[in-house]
Scaffold this active site. Structure first.
Site, short mmCIF file in Angstrom:
data_model
loop_
_atom_site.label_atom_id
_atom_site.label_comp_id
_atom_site.label_asym_id
_atom_site.label_seq_id
_atom_site.Cartn_x
_atom_site.Cartn_y
_atom_site.Cartn_z
N TYR A 145 5.50 -6.27 0.41
CA TYR A 145 6.69 -6.15 1.26
C TYR A 145 7.84 -7.03 0.77
O TYR A 145 8.86 -7.14 1.45
CB TYR A 145 6.35 -6.52 2.70
CG TYR A 145 5.39 -5.57 3.37
CD1 TYR A 145 5.77 -4.27 3.70
CD2 TYR A 145 4.09 -5.98 3.68
CE1 TYR A 145 4.89 -3.40 4.32
CE2 TYR A 145 3.21 -5.10 4.31
CZ TYR A 145 3.62 -3.83 4.63
OH TYR A 145 2.74 -2.97 5.25
N HIS A 448 2.12 -3.57 -6.12
CA HIS A 448 2.09 -2.45 -5.18
C HIS A 448 3.20 -2.56 -4.15
O HIS A 448 3.74 -3.62 -3.85
CB HIS A 448 0.72 -2.38 -4.48
CG HIS A 448 0.41 -3.54 -3.58
ND1 HIS A 448 0.77 -3.58 -2.26
CD2 HIS A 448 -0.26 -4.69 -3.82
CE1 HIS A 448 0.34 -4.71 -1.72
NE2 HIS A 448 -0.28 -5.41 -2.64
#
Length: 604
Positions: A145, A448
């Protein structure tokens, strides 16, 4: 790259380290991750210290000198050294370790290390005096994030974890605790074990993150207390003007200067319930937070497999009444079988020689050789209570899922010791682990992005979101790894987009995939509950009912609490007046254009 890496930090040596019980596992994980890297740890920086917006070097140096006088020279460090991505247990606080844009783009100018709430207040007042943006982090393990990267480059990162990592209280009778930002799930668990208290914590898939930080960002775990923010109780917050606030019962002074004895017992207190505005916002810096803990109880983990991809809607329909009737004991996960390959820790190249997404028949072939067998969906759950009640619950669950032809039920004893179910059994009984790191061996230099929309626990809705993911992952040539975390009436549909952080083409495709997933799902009425900082403006813009009433409300609060716009400007798409309309929002294909040498600086 060398396979023999120096030992990871131990929890006894560093607040962010790993407990002794996981030392060998952490070493193996580190060795495996580094053996899959083919880029150097760092490259020479092209630029000097990234200055805050509208700040000259002379003004910045003067400001840093003043802050060092307040905190101590060693507790204010310039970000002028080589940038090292590291890994989960030894991550940077200078930038995003999983950088999508250039490694030097979303960087801070300096890092400040307060030791007390009073020192946090000092930093906030300093930021107002010198008009320098600050960006607080707890432990910086918000990977997927944005990590520790400030939304406004050149901000000063306030690293709360390094020196504010005390467990302030554990109340065995009340089954609660109070922690500072640098307390990890590892640290809280180990302390409870040391005291031999019959209490559980609730942890996410990886145990190294901040208990406080995860809750403030509304993360989830997997016991019956898996909604972390819903199970917090009491906060101490430094507001953007430096003032100190306690929420809930903490606003009522205790006897003789002590804390109110009900501060960790009752959440709202009197008047408006203000806690929520300090989650996923930039309205204050949370320096202490109370949490409810779970009483130790019996538990039984299990796994159910389903043979066909098209079983998905029937599985969701079976889940809904079980969840709403609270038969399901925890926040279970429904995963696609592709993740059974991924979580072994073996790289994609072990299973498939091509670079395109692994064909479905190849996944099926390899799954048939794994303990799960030839299946399509895997459901991981845990039930709680005494032996009799657990048996009764499992009977109901097995009966419900047995209506799906070919469903198979497994207990941990039915599966090998190295199977993923044993990790889930630990997490679902409040034991923090490291197993999810195995995901990051899928591709070289793996990083990711999480795409995390919310869908009702209803087949028609879940199928729409799933079909969008299938179509767009194929379009952008990424393997699809969906995990559905199930609550009573909703599911977090979390997709893990894995990419090689050294490959600009993969990063552009990952960014484009993310952007189209957000837009396409929002068009159907499904929004993300949490997102990467690069996509915060886009996601915030999807919550635009009634002429953006929610954002206008958030901006009103922001401007009232932070008139100088110094606290984490742009976090979760909330911009203070000082930055609004000056090109700071990231929209359209700007992320893709910034990859490989571009910039995401404001568009003036």
């Amino acid at each position: 790259m060398s396979k023999a890496q120096p030992p990871p930090p131990a929890l006894t040596q560093r607040y962010s380290g790993v407990p002794d019980r996981l030392a060998a596992i952490a070493q193996a994980a580190k060795d495996k991750l580094y053996s899959n890297k083919n880029v150097p740890e760092s490259v020479p920086r092209r630029h000097d210290v990234r200055l805050p917006p509208d700040t000259t070097r002379d003004a910045f140096d003067k400001a840093i000198t003043a802050l060092r006088k307040d905190l101590g020279v060693e507790h204010v460090v310039l970000n002028d050294k080589p940038l090292v991505d590291g890994w989960y247990l030894e991550h940077p606080n200078t930038h995003d370790a999983f950088h999508v844009v250039d490694q030097e783009d979303l960087v801070c100018s300096a890092m400040a290390y307060p030791a007390t709430t009073a020192e946090v207040q000092t930093i906030v007042r300093w930021a107002n005096t010198y008009a320098i943006p600050i960006y607080p982090i707890s432990m910086g393990r918000n990977v997927g994030y944005g990590g520790t990267a400030p939304r406004v480059p050149g901000s000063v990162v306030i690293d709360l974890g390094k020196r504010m990592n005390r467990i302030l209280n554990i109340d065995g009778e009340n089954a609660s605790c109070v922690v500072e930002p640098g307390v990890s799930y590892f640290a809280l668990y180990e302390e409870i074990q040391r005291r031999s208290l019959p209490l559980w914590i609730d942890c996410p898939d990886l145990g190294g993150g901040s208990v406080l930080g995860n809750a403030v960002d509304r993360g989830v775990g997997y016991t019956p207390m898996g909604d972390h923010f819903a199970n917090h109780c009491g906060m101490e917050i430094v507001l953007p003007n430096g003032e100190l606030l306690r929420t809930g019962m903490g606003a009522l002074p205790g006897k003789d200067g002590a804390d109110n004895p009900t501060w960790q017992s009752f959440q709202p207190a009197y008047g408006p319930y203000s806690d929520g505005i300090f989650s996923q916002s930039n309205f204050g810096i949370v320096c202490q937070m109370g949490f409810w803990l779970m009483r130790e109880t019996g538990h039984q983990a299990y796994m159910i497999t389903f043979p066909r991809d098209e079983d998905f809607p029937q599985i969701v329909e079976a889940i809904r009444p079980l969840a709403q009737n609270r038969i399901l004991g925890n926040i279970p996960q429904l995963r696609h079988v592709a993740q059974e390959l991924n979580v072994t820790g073996l790289p994609k190249s072990h299973w498939y020689a091509g670079t395109a997404p692994i064909p479905r028949d190849v996944i099926r072939k390899h799954a048939s050789q794994l303990p799960c067998g030839d299946c399509s969906w895997v459901f991981y759950g845990t039930q709680y209570g005494d032996i009799t009640s657990i048996k009764s619950q499992l009977d109901i669950i097995q009966d419900a899922f047995s209506k799906i032809e070919g469903a198979k039920f497994f207990l941990p004893k039915d599966l090998p010791d190295d199977h993923y179910i044993h990790s889930r059994a630990l997490v679902c009984s409040g034991v923090p682990v490291l197993r999810e790191l195995d995901w990051l061996n899928w591709v070289p230099n793996c990083a990711h992005l999480f795409f995390s929309p919310i869908t009702p626990t209803r087949a028609a809705d879940a199928q729409i979101v799933h079909d969008i993911n299938v179509r767009l992952h194929k379009k952008y040539s990424f393997d699809l790894f969906p995990t559905l975390c199930v609550a009573g009436r909703e599911m977090h549909y979390i997709t893990n987009i894995l990419y090689d952080r050294s490959n600009d083409d993969e990063k552009r495709r990952a960014a484009a995939l993310m952007r189209e997933l957000i837009a396409t799902c929002a068009k159907e009425g499904y929004g993300e509950y949490r997102t990467h900082i690069l996509f915060a403006d886009q996601v915030a813009g999807t919550y635009n009912w009634n002429n953006n009433a929610l954002m206008r409300f958030n901006e009103t609060i922001k401007d009232a609490l932070d008139p100088n716009g110094i606290l984490a400007p742009g976090r979760n798409g909330i911009w203070p007046k000082k930055y609004r309309g000056k090109g700071w929002q990231i929209l359209g294909d700007e992320v893709e254009k910034a990859i490989g040498g571009g910039t995401i600086s404001p568009k003036l």
